[in-house]
Design a protein around this motif. Structure first.
Motif, PDB file in Angstrom:
ATOM      1  N   VAL A   1       0.861  -1.178   0.000  1.00  0.00           N
ATOM      2  CA  VAL A   1       0.000   0.000   0.000  1.00  0.00           C
ATOM      3  C   VAL A   1       0.900   1.232   0.000  1.00  0.00           C
ATOM      4  O   VAL A   1       1.880   1.301   0.744  1.00  0.00           O
ATOM      5  N   LEU A   2       0.551   2.204  -0.818  1.00  0.00           N
ATOM      6  CA  LEU A   2       1.334   3.433  -0.927  1.00  0.00           C
ATOM      7  C   LEU A   2       1.289   4.226   0.375  1.00  0.00           C
ATOM      8  O   LEU A   2       0.219   4.458   0.934  1.00  0.00           O
ATOM      9  N   VAL A   3       2.475   4.640   0.838  1.00  0.00           N
ATOM     10  CA  VAL A   3       2.562   5.620   1.919  1.00  0.00           C
ATOM     11  C   VAL A   3       2.840   6.982   1.288  1.00  0.00           C
ATOM     12  O   VAL A   3       2.158   7.951   1.574  1.00  0.00           O
ATOM     13  N   GLY A   4       3.822   7.032   0.396  1.00  0.00           N
ATOM     14  CA  GLY A   4       4.122   8.285  -0.282  1.00  0.00           C
ATOM     15  C   GLY A   4       5.100   8.088  -1.411  1.00  0.00           C
ATOM     16  O   GLY A   4       5.898   7.166  -1.401  1.00  0.00           O
ATOM     17  N   ASP A   5       5.017   8.967  -2.381  1.00  0.00           N
ATOM     18  CA  ASP A   5       5.898   8.931  -3.538  1.00  0.00           C
ATOM     19  C   ASP A   5       6.744  10.195  -3.543  1.00  0.00           C
ATOM     20  O   ASP A   5       6.203  11.301  -3.659  1.00  0.00           O
ATOM     21  N   ASP A   6       8.028  10.029  -3.376  1.00  0.00           N
ATOM     22  CA  ASP A   6       8.992  11.127  -3.450  1.00  0.00           C
ATOM     23  C   ASP A   6       8.775  12.173  -2.365  1.00  0.00           C
ATOM     24  O   ASP A   6       9.096  13.328  -2.537  1.00  0.00           O
ATOM     25  N   GLY A   7       8.229  11.752  -1.263  1.00  0.00           N
ATOM     26  CA  GLY A   7       8.051  12.636  -0.124  1.00  0.00           C
ATOM     27  C   GLY A   7       7.115  12.020   0.893  1.00  0.00           C
ATOM     28  O   GLY A   7       5.966  11.740   0.575  1.00  0.00           O
ATOM     29  N   VAL A   8       7.630  11.745   2.067  1.00  0.00           N
ATOM     30  CA  VAL A   8       6.811  11.208   3.157  1.00  0.00           C
ATOM     31  C   VAL A   8       7.128  12.000   4.419  1.00  0.00           C
ATOM     32  O   VAL A   8       8.199  12.603   4.537  1.00  0.00           O
ATOM     33  N   LEU A   9       6.202  12.001   5.338  1.00  0.00           N
ATOM     34  CA  LEU A   9       6.457  12.598   6.637  1.00  0.00           C
ATOM     35  C   LEU A   9       7.065  11.532   7.531  1.00  0.00           C
ATOM     36  O   LEU A   9       6.533  10.423   7.632  1.00  0.00           O
TER      37      LEU A   9
ATOM     38  N   SER B   1      -0.653  13.059  -0.781  1.00  0.00           N
ATOM     39  CA  SER B   1      -1.242  11.826  -0.271  1.00  0.00           C
ATOM     40  C   SER B   1      -2.046  11.098  -1.352  1.00  0.00           C
ATOM     41  O   SER B   1      -2.912  11.690  -2.002  1.00  0.00           O
ATOM     42  N   GLY B   2      -1.733   9.817  -1.529  1.00  0.00           N
ATOM     43  CA  GLY B   2      -2.473   8.993  -2.475  1.00  0.00           C
ATOM     44  C   GLY B   2      -2.082   9.164  -3.928  1.00  0.00           C
ATOM     45  O   GLY B   2      -2.701   8.574  -4.797  1.00  0.00           O
ATOM     46  N   LYS B   3      -1.056   9.956  -4.204  1.00  0.00           N
ATOM     47  CA  LYS B   3      -0.624  10.194  -5.589  1.00  0.00           C
ATOM     48  C   LYS B   3       0.704   9.487  -5.857  1.00  0.00           C
ATOM     49  O   LYS B   3       1.639   9.594  -5.070  1.00  0.00           O
ATOM     50  N   LEU B   4       0.773   8.786  -6.958  1.00  0.00           N
ATOM     51  CA  LEU B   4       2.005   8.130  -7.402  1.00  0.00           C
ATOM     52  C   LEU B   4       2.266   8.555  -8.838  1.00  0.00           C
ATOM     53  O   LEU B   4       1.361   8.462  -9.681  1.00  0.00           O
ATOM     54  N   GLU B   5       3.480   9.014  -9.091  1.00  0.00           N
ATOM     55  CA  GLU B   5       3.828   9.382 -10.469  1.00  0.00           C
ATOM     56  C   GLU B   5       4.159   8.119 -11.247  1.00  0.00           C
ATOM     57  O   GLU B   5       5.105   7.413 -10.923  1.00  0.00           O
ATOM     58  N   VAL B   6       3.339   7.850 -12.245  1.00  0.00           N
ATOM     59  CA  VAL B   6       3.556   6.702 -13.119  1.00  0.00           C
ATOM     60  C   VAL B   6       4.075   7.250 -14.436  1.00  0.00           C
ATOM     61  O   VAL B   6       3.359   7.976 -15.137  1.00  0.00           O
ATOM     62  N   ARG B   7       5.329   6.943 -14.731  1.00  0.00           N
ATOM     63  CA  ARG B   7       5.967   7.485 -15.922  1.00  0.00           C
ATOM     64  C   ARG B   7       5.121   7.213 -17.154  1.00  0.00           C
ATOM     65  O   ARG B   7       4.593   6.120 -17.312  1.00  0.00           O
TER      66      ARG B   7
END
Length: 141
Positions: free
Chosen positions: A40-48, A65-71
């Motif tokens: 489960v995603l916690v964070g993409d390219d930046g987490v607390l 929150s909830g965003k993932l960069e998909v190339r």
């Protein structure tokens, strides 16, 4: 006090896996492959990150929150994890050793976390990441 740091992070079985590496090394792609395998995603390219009772806790950053960069596709929405204790740091590294006997140590916000370097161009990178967590990751209380 929490700090936002440039890591990707997924939760696997209630344990956080921080993913680090240079830009373009495949951090988001590894996160996507792990999500496909049940993470489960916690964070993409930046987490607390926050230290609680000696443990490092990763939480989604409110701005991403909830965003993932998909190339080639852009920012895609994913389910997001609750905060999780960090059990392992994976460093995507083209010079990763072929074999290790023990994990290295990464000190993140004063907390020692096992670190495993993975060669980013492996066709089974997600499987290696899961095995690294199983073999070297911290247990969750």
């Amino acid at each position: 006090m929490s700090r936002a740091l440039q890591f990707g992070c997924v939760a696997i079985g209630g344990r956080g896996v921080l993913i680090e590496g240079p830009p373009g090394s495949g951090k988001s792609s590894l996160a996507l492959a792990l999500i496909d395998r049940g993470a489960v995603l916690v964070g993409d390219d930046g987490v607390l990150l926050e230290v609680q009772e000696g443990s490092l806790i990763a939480a989604p950053h409110p701005q991403t929150s909830g965003k993932l960069e998909v190339r080639n596709l852009g920012l895609i929405d994913f389910a997001v994890s609750l905060p999780v204790p960090v059990a392992l740091v994976l460093r995507l590294d083209g010079d990763a050793p072929r074999y290790v006997e023990t994990a290295e140590c990464s000190v993140v916000m004063g907390v020692d976390v096992p670190l495993v370097r993975l060669w980013p161009d492996s066709p089974v990178l997600a499987l290696r990441a899961e095995l690294a967590l199983k073999t070297y990751g911290l247990a969750v209380a």
